[in-house]
Design a protein around this motif. Sequence first.
Motif, PDB file in Angstrom:
ATOM      1  N   PHE A 102      16.400  -0.720 107.605  1.00  0.00           N
ATOM      2  CA  PHE A 102      17.465  -1.013 106.717  1.00  0.00           C
ATOM      3  C   PHE A 102      18.343   0.163 106.565  1.00  0.00           C
ATOM      4  CE2 PHE A 102      17.088  -2.830 101.920  1.00  0.00           C
ATOM      5  CZ  PHE A 102      18.558  -3.250 101.864  1.00  0.00           C
ATOM      6  N   PRO A 103      19.557   0.082 106.923  1.00  0.00           N
ATOM      7  CA  PRO A 103      20.572   1.304 106.517  1.00  0.00           C
ATOM      8  C   PRO A 103      20.940   1.914 105.281  1.00  0.00           C
ATOM      9  CG  PRO A 103      21.513  -0.783 108.015  1.00  0.00           C
ATOM     10  CD  PRO A 103      20.276  -1.404 107.184  1.00  0.00           C
ATOM     11  N   THR A 104      20.836   1.054 104.296  1.00  0.00           N
ATOM     12  CA  THR A 104      20.974   1.535 103.038  1.00  0.00           C
ATOM     13  C   THR A 104      19.962   2.507 102.536  1.00  0.00           C
ATOM     14  OG1 THR A 104      22.024  -0.405 102.279  1.00  0.00           O
ATOM     15  CG2 THR A 104      21.095   0.979 100.462  1.00  0.00           C
ATOM     16  N   LEU A 105      18.758   2.181 103.030  1.00  0.00           N
ATOM     17  CA  LEU A 105      17.525   3.102 102.812  1.00  0.00           C
ATOM     18  C   LEU A 105      17.603   4.471 103.765  1.00  0.00           C
ATOM     19  CD1 LEU A 105      14.576   0.682 102.726  1.00  0.00           C
ATOM     20  CD2 LEU A 105      15.467   1.548 100.868  1.00  0.00           C
ATOM     21  N   HIS A 106      18.101   4.352 104.691  1.00  0.00           N
ATOM     22  CA  HIS A 106      18.473   5.593 105.511  1.00  0.00           C
ATOM     23  C   HIS A 106      19.409   6.351 104.824  1.00  0.00           C
ATOM     24  CE1 HIS A 106      15.756   5.038 108.854  1.00  0.00           C
ATOM     25  NE2 HIS A 106      16.224   3.890 108.982  1.00  0.00           N
ATOM     26  N   LEU A 128      21.892  15.071 107.807  1.00  0.00           N
ATOM     27  CA  LEU A 128      22.555  14.640 109.033  1.00  0.00           C
ATOM     28  C   LEU A 128      21.709  13.601 109.586  1.00  0.00           C
ATOM     29  CD1 LEU A 128      24.248  17.917 109.765  1.00  0.00           C
ATOM     30  CD2 LEU A 128      25.431  16.275 108.443  1.00  0.00           C
ATOM     31  N   ALA A 129      20.753  13.728 110.161  1.00  0.00           N
ATOM     32  CA  ALA A 129      19.867  12.898 110.834  1.00  0.00           C
ATOM     33  C   ALA A 129      19.809  11.483 110.185  1.00  0.00           C
ATOM     34  CB  ALA A 129      18.387  13.408 111.135  1.00  0.00           C
ATOM     35  N   GLU A 130      19.494  11.250 109.014  1.00  0.00           N
ATOM     36  CA  GLU A 130      19.233  10.225 108.290  1.00  0.00           C
ATOM     37  C   GLU A 130      20.592   9.469 107.965  1.00  0.00           C
ATOM     38  OE1 GLU A 130      16.730   8.224 107.343  1.00  0.00           O
ATOM     39  OE2 GLU A 130      15.378   9.858 108.158  1.00  0.00           O
ATOM     40  N   PHE A 131      22.001  10.298 107.985  1.00  0.00           N
ATOM     41  CA  PHE A 131      23.151   9.485 107.728  1.00  0.00           C
ATOM     42  C   PHE A 131      23.555   8.845 109.186  1.00  0.00           C
ATOM     43  CE2 PHE A 131      24.386  12.356 104.075  1.00  0.00           C
ATOM     44  CZ  PHE A 131      24.625  11.553 103.054  1.00  0.00           C
ATOM     45  N   SER A 132      23.154   9.633 110.239  1.00  0.00           N
ATOM     46  CA  SER A 132      23.206   8.903 111.688  1.00  0.00           C
ATOM     47  C   SER A 132      22.477   7.916 111.660  1.00  0.00           C
ATOM     48  CB  SER A 132      22.883  10.213 112.737  1.00  0.00           C
ATOM     49  OG  SER A 132      23.147   9.590 113.881  1.00  0.00           O
ATOM     50  N   LEU A 133      21.132   7.722 111.269  1.00  0.00           N
ATOM     51  CA  LEU A 133      20.421   6.554 111.253  1.00  0.00           C
ATOM     52  C   LEU A 133      20.974   5.323 110.356  1.00  0.00           C
ATOM     53  CD1 LEU A 133      16.765   7.778 111.363  1.00  0.00           C
ATOM     54  CD2 LEU A 133      17.743   6.320 112.922  1.00  0.00           C
ATOM     55  N   ALA A 134      21.468   5.879 109.362  1.00  0.00           N
ATOM     56  CA  ALA A 134      22.178   4.708 108.462  1.00  0.00           C
ATOM     57  C   ALA A 134      23.489   4.221 109.248  1.00  0.00           C
ATOM     58  CB  ALA A 134      22.765   5.369 107.155  1.00  0.00           C
ATOM     59  N   HIS A 135      24.151   4.925 109.836  1.00  0.00           N
ATOM     60  CA  HIS A 135      25.125   4.522 110.583  1.00  0.00           C
ATOM     61  C   HIS A 135      24.923   3.635 111.950  1.00  0.00           C
ATOM     62  CE1 HIS A 135      28.984   4.357 112.767  1.00  0.00           C
ATOM     63  NE2 HIS A 135      28.345   4.644 113.834  1.00  0.00           N
ATOM     64  N   SER A 136      23.972   3.760 112.640  1.00  0.00           N
ATOM     65  CA  SER A 136      23.432   3.346 113.554  1.00  0.00           C
ATOM     66  C   SER A 136      22.889   1.970 113.462  1.00  0.00           C
ATOM     67  CB  SER A 136      22.697   4.215 114.610  1.00  0.00           C
ATOM     68  OG  SER A 136      21.292   4.588 113.981  1.00  0.00           O
ATOM     69  N   THR A 137      21.855   1.912 112.391  1.00  0.00           N
ATOM     70  CA  THR A 137      21.185   0.776 111.886  1.00  0.00           C
ATOM     71  C   THR A 137      22.241  -0.332 111.394  1.00  0.00           C
ATOM     72  OG1 THR A 137      20.317   1.684 109.661  1.00  0.00           O
ATOM     73  CG2 THR A 137      18.917   1.706 111.619  1.00  0.00           C
ATOM     74  N   ALA A 138      23.182   0.302 110.601  1.00  0.00           N
ATOM     75  CA  ALA A 138      24.210  -0.554 110.061  1.00  0.00           C
ATOM     76  C   ALA A 138      24.848  -1.294 111.056  1.00  0.00           C
ATOM     77  CB  ALA A 138      25.285   0.067 109.133  1.00  0.00           C
ATOM     78  N   LEU A 139      25.351  -0.370 112.154  1.00  0.00           N
ATOM     79  CA  LEU A 139      26.175  -1.079 113.226  1.00  0.00           C
ATOM     80  C   LEU A 139      25.321  -2.081 114.125  1.00  0.00           C
ATOM     81  CD1 LEU A 139      28.831  -1.273 115.034  1.00  0.00           C
ATOM     82  CD2 LEU A 139      27.810   0.792 116.323  1.00  0.00           C
ATOM     83  N   SER A 140      24.122  -1.678 114.280  1.00  0.00           N
ATOM     84  CA  SER A 140      23.229  -2.914 115.076  1.00  0.00           C
ATOM     85  C   SER A 140      22.916  -4.224 114.151  1.00  0.00           C
ATOM     86  CB  SER A 140      21.653  -2.005 115.008  1.00  0.00           C
ATOM     87  OG  SER A 140      20.693  -2.920 115.860  1.00  0.00           O
ATOM     88  N   ALA A 141      22.823  -3.952 112.986  1.00  0.00           N
ATOM     89  CA  ALA A 141      22.893  -5.049 112.151  1.00  0.00           C
ATOM     90  C   ALA A 141      24.173  -5.845 112.169  1.00  0.00           C
ATOM     91  CB  ALA A 141      22.351  -4.816 110.775  1.00  0.00           C
ATOM     92  N   TRP A 142      25.013  -5.148 112.172  1.00  0.00           N
ATOM     93  CA  TRP A 142      26.393  -5.873 112.181  1.00  0.00           C
ATOM     94  C   TRP A 142      26.465  -6.719 113.238  1.00  0.00           C
ATOM     95  CZ3 TRP A 142      30.925  -4.756 114.811  1.00  0.00           C
ATOM     96  CH2 TRP A 142      32.135  -5.290 114.458  1.00  0.00           C
ATOM     97  N   ARG A 143      26.367  -6.086 114.482  1.00  0.00           N
ATOM     98  CA  ARG A 143      26.312  -6.644 115.944  1.00  0.00           C
ATOM     99  C   ARG A 143      25.511  -7.886 115.930  1.00  0.00           C
ATOM    100  NH1 ARG A 143      26.271  -1.124 119.513  1.00  0.00           N
ATOM    101  NH2 ARG A 143      28.738  -0.761 119.614  1.00  0.00           N
ATOM    102  N   ALA A 144      24.364  -7.820 115.535  1.00  0.00           N
ATOM    103  CA  ALA A 144      23.429  -8.876 115.431  1.00  0.00           C
ATOM    104  C   ALA A 144      24.192 -10.106 114.623  1.00  0.00           C
ATOM    105  CB  ALA A 144      22.083  -8.543 114.938  1.00  0.00           C
ATOM    106  N   GLY A 145      24.844  -9.637 113.535  1.00  0.00           N
ATOM    107  CA  GLY A 145      25.410 -10.855 112.608  1.00  0.00           C
ATOM    108  C   GLY A 145      26.463 -11.473 113.676  1.00  0.00           C
ATOM    109  N   VAL A 146      27.359 -10.468 114.100  1.00  0.00           N
ATOM    110  CA  VAL A 146      28.291 -11.288 114.963  1.00  0.00           C
ATOM    111  C   VAL A 146      27.699 -12.230 115.996  1.00  0.00           C
ATOM    112  CG1 VAL A 146      30.169 -10.661 116.656  1.00  0.00           C
ATOM    113  CG2 VAL A 146      29.940  -9.154 114.595  1.00  0.00           C
ATOM    114  N   ARG A 147      26.840 -11.596 116.569  1.00  0.00           N
ATOM    115  CA  ARG A 147      26.144 -12.576 117.660  1.00  0.00           C
ATOM    116  C   ARG A 147      25.638 -13.989 116.956  1.00  0.00           C
ATOM    117  NH1 ARG A 147      23.226  -8.273 118.839  1.00  0.00           N
ATOM    118  NH2 ARG A 147      24.432  -6.945 120.329  1.00  0.00           N
TER     119      ARG A 147
END
Length: 200
Positions: A102-106, A128-147
């Motif tokens: 869940f990106p928001t939680l990160h 910094l590590a958690e902000f990076s995780l927030a970004h990568s999980t959000a991008l992953s979720a967005w890509r899954a939504g596009v597909r």
Amino acid sequence: LNRAEESFRAAVALRPTEPQAFVTMATTMLNSQRFDAAVRHWKQAASLVGPGHLHDWIRARERWSAYGKVSTRRDKVYSGGQGNLTHALQLVKKQLEIYPEFPTLHHDKATIHAMRSASAAQEVGEALAEFSLAHSTALSAWRAGVRHRGGSCCESCGGVVQDWPEHRASSSRSSALVAVERVLDGSGAQYGEDGRYADG
């Protein structure tokens, strides 16, 4: 709630193997923020349903109820950033045990680490590590939504995504609408006066 519980007991007495009464009661308990009772009723409903979509949905609602319990506790403890940050951080970790992607939680966890960094330098790295995780999980979720919506995605198309409804409805899918790498590095990304995104 008393009338709902009476109706529930009557329904279960009439048809003890019917999951609908448990689903209805679990929903009532969830909406009333009686999370432990909601989880208990979701579990009972799941035990009465075989494998498949309905069972998966019930288990997802059970998870959402457990998340709700931790979230309401965290909101009280965090108190708009004025509460106990150490305890709030522990509760965010519990939320992440329920929804690890869940990106928001990160992002929330990163924010708490950043707030705590004023008195503990090691918190900066955690933030910094958690902000990076927030970004990568959000991008992953967005890509899954596009597909999921039938659009193309970045892994196979060189960073170009077709994700606008009017584009997807057209007969041609060859034009680029968003170049993900440019959005991520901040170059050229802008919004026009009408609020529409322009990849300049």
